[in-house]
Design a protein around this motif. Structure first.
Motif, PDB file in Angstrom:
ATOM      1  N   THR A 146     -11.382  13.773  22.077  1.00 17.97           N
ATOM      2  CA  THR A 146     -10.339  12.778  22.327  1.00 17.97           C
ATOM      3  C   THR A 146     -10.344  12.319  23.783  1.00 17.97           C
ATOM      4  O   THR A 146     -10.057  11.152  24.074  1.00 17.97           O
ATOM      5  CB  THR A 146      -8.952  13.340  21.952  1.00 17.97           C
ATOM      6  OG1 THR A 146      -8.748  14.610  22.594  1.00 17.97           O
ATOM      7  CG2 THR A 146      -8.845  13.527  20.445  1.00 17.97           C
ATOM      8  N   ARG A 178     -10.795   8.558  25.052  1.00 18.77           N
ATOM      9  CA  ARG A 178      -9.876   7.967  26.036  1.00 18.77           C
ATOM     10  C   ARG A 178     -10.650   7.292  27.164  1.00 18.77           C
ATOM     11  O   ARG A 178     -10.299   6.189  27.615  1.00 18.77           O
ATOM     12  CB  ARG A 178      -8.965   9.057  26.581  1.00 18.77           C
ATOM     13  CG  ARG A 178      -8.018   8.605  27.685  1.00 18.77           C
ATOM     14  CD  ARG A 178      -7.449   9.826  28.376  1.00 18.77           C
ATOM     15  NE  ARG A 178      -6.469   9.488  29.401  1.00 18.77           N
ATOM     16  CZ  ARG A 178      -5.993  10.345  30.296  1.00 18.77           C
ATOM     17  NH1 ARG A 178      -6.407  11.604  30.272  1.00 18.77           N
ATOM     18  NH2 ARG A 178      -5.125   9.967  31.196  1.00 18.77           N
ATOM     19  N   LEU A 196      -4.462   5.526  23.201  1.00 19.14           N
ATOM     20  CA  LEU A 196      -4.762   6.656  24.078  1.00 19.14           C
ATOM     21  C   LEU A 196      -4.344   6.414  25.523  1.00 19.14           C
ATOM     22  O   LEU A 196      -4.426   7.327  26.349  1.00 19.14           O
ATOM     23  CB  LEU A 196      -6.259   6.992  24.009  1.00 19.14           C
ATOM     24  CG  LEU A 196      -6.777   7.460  22.650  1.00 19.14           C
ATOM     25  CD1 LEU A 196      -8.264   7.775  22.725  1.00 19.14           C
ATOM     26  CD2 LEU A 196      -6.001   8.669  22.148  1.00 19.14           C
ATOM     27  N   MET A 199      -4.071  19.077  18.914  1.00 16.73           N
ATOM     28  CA  MET A 199      -4.592  17.769  19.316  1.00 16.73           C
ATOM     29  C   MET A 199      -3.595  17.072  20.229  1.00 16.73           C
ATOM     30  O   MET A 199      -2.387  17.180  20.032  1.00 16.73           O
ATOM     31  CB  MET A 199      -4.835  16.907  18.062  1.00 16.73           C
ATOM     32  CG  MET A 199      -5.265  15.475  18.337  1.00 16.73           C
ATOM     33  SD  MET A 199      -5.528  14.530  16.803  1.00 16.73           S
ATOM     34  CE  MET A 199      -7.009  15.334  16.179  1.00 16.73           C
ATOM     35  N   ALA A 220      -3.217  10.988  20.405  1.00 16.83           N
ATOM     36  CA  ALA A 220      -4.395  10.808  19.566  1.00 16.83           C
ATOM     37  C   ALA A 220      -4.094  11.046  18.089  1.00 16.83           C
ATOM     38  O   ALA A 220      -4.903  10.688  17.226  1.00 16.83           O
ATOM     39  CB  ALA A 220      -5.513  11.752  20.012  1.00 16.83           C
TER      40      ALA A 220
END
Length: 334
Positions: free
Chosen positions: A96, A100, A108, A135, A139
């Motif tokens: 993630t 980003r 994001l 997470m 995201a």
């Protein structure tokens, strides 16, 4: 120029619980889900943890920690690296963060440094749900995982001239500078629950941060009143990309405050502009004008139903509304 008619209570349900239902709309549900990818982990290859749009799936192609299967039915994206929660969470964090850094996904840009839990199916004799990985909060809609939160309705109650209870509800207006749902109405207190945080402890923290409510009062008087669940498809007011998935389970609490004004919610951070102390009729008028954040409208409806302020006699869609406030989500829950 004619104004738009007020939203019905069922309209508000449909606008928040907007993902097709497998039982009531099986054709629409099938047509929609066959276009999506199912998020899974290697340890539970048959369990779907969330839904992913094809545009998001394209980013995960050819990454060494992920296996994308375009041919099977359903199509799947499987996290194949990591033999435990910590290792999987590390892979998800690196993935993630890389997403980003590309700047491709606007959602994001609202990076929170808050982790949300993802659970697997029950296992073992205790049937305990396994924490598979965590997470980054912003995201979550890209992967369509279930997220959790706490929502509290603070209210006062007095006896009217007719001997009936008269309720007034504390309603905050979100800061207009917020990236999501800026300027809309909210529940008295609401917030997400991160990995490792208990729901009630999350509530106590949010009550202080958002409404300056004393910890001792919250701990002694707040009452859990069940959950509200829904499957939201994000629109432009949510910020970031539209069409992303947000299945959520909100733990709902009530807090009756003194009617003498000795305890009054007050903003304690930059997320709330002001609080209103509104009658039920004022709250219902604002609901009809779609002034509430979509999921907060559902929590308000749940409150009004539980306190007998919406009844089967005055709401033609009562049964559907009460059922839809507690949608059965098709993913493992905490």
């Amino acid at each position: 120029m004619a104004s738009n008619p007020p939203a019905s209570n069922l309209d508000l349900i449909n606008e928040c619980d907007s993902f097709p239902h497998p039982t009531t709309s099986p054709q629409a549900y099938h047509a929609y889900t066959t276009t999506l990818y199912h998020l899974r982990v290697a340890a539970h290859p048959e369990t779907t943890l969330g839904y992913i749009l094809p545009d998001v799936a394209a980013v995960l192609h050819n990454l060494p920690d992920w296996e994308v299967d375009d041919e099977s039915i359903p199509r799947t994206i499987t996290l194949i690296s990591g033999s435990n929660e910590a290792a999987r969470s590390d892979v998800v964090a690196r993935t993630t963060e890389a997403m980003r850094m590309t700047g491709h996904f606007k959602v994001l840009e609202k990076w929170r440094n808050e982790l949300y839990p993802v659970y697997g199916p029950p296992s073992g004799a205790s049937k305990k749900k396994e924490l598979l990985f965590s997470m980054e909060r912003c995201a979550a809609p890209l992967f369509g995982i279930v997220t959790y939160g706490v929502h509290l309705t603070a209210y006062t109650r007095t006896t009217g001239a007719d001997g009936k209870d008269e309720y007034k509800i504390w309603v905050p207006r979100r800061a207009r500078t917020k990236q999501t749902y800026g300027g809309m109405l909210d529940n008295t207190v609401a917030g997400g629950t991160a990995t490792g945080e208990g729901f009630f402890e999350s509530l106590v923290r949010e009550c202080d941060e958002e409404a300056s409510l004393p910890e001792e009062l919250v701990r002694s008087k707040a009452k859990q009143c069940g959950t509200v669940t829904y499957f939201y498809i994000r629109n432009a007011t949510a910020g970031g990309e539209t069409g992303l998935f947000q299945p959520e389970c909100q733990n709902v609490y009530d807090l009756e405050l003194p009617s003498d004004g000795s305890v009054v919610p007050k903003p304690n951070d930059d997320e709330v502009e002001e609080f209103y102390h509104w009658s039920v009729s004022e709250v219902r008028e604002a609901l009809g004008k779609r002034e509430f954040k979509p999921n907060c409208a559902l929590v308000i409806l749940d409150f009004l139903i539980r306190h007998g302020l919406i009844t089967v006699e005055d709401e033609r869609d009562y049964l559907e509304i009460t059922t839809r406030l507690h949608r059965r989500l098709e993913f493992p829950l905490a």
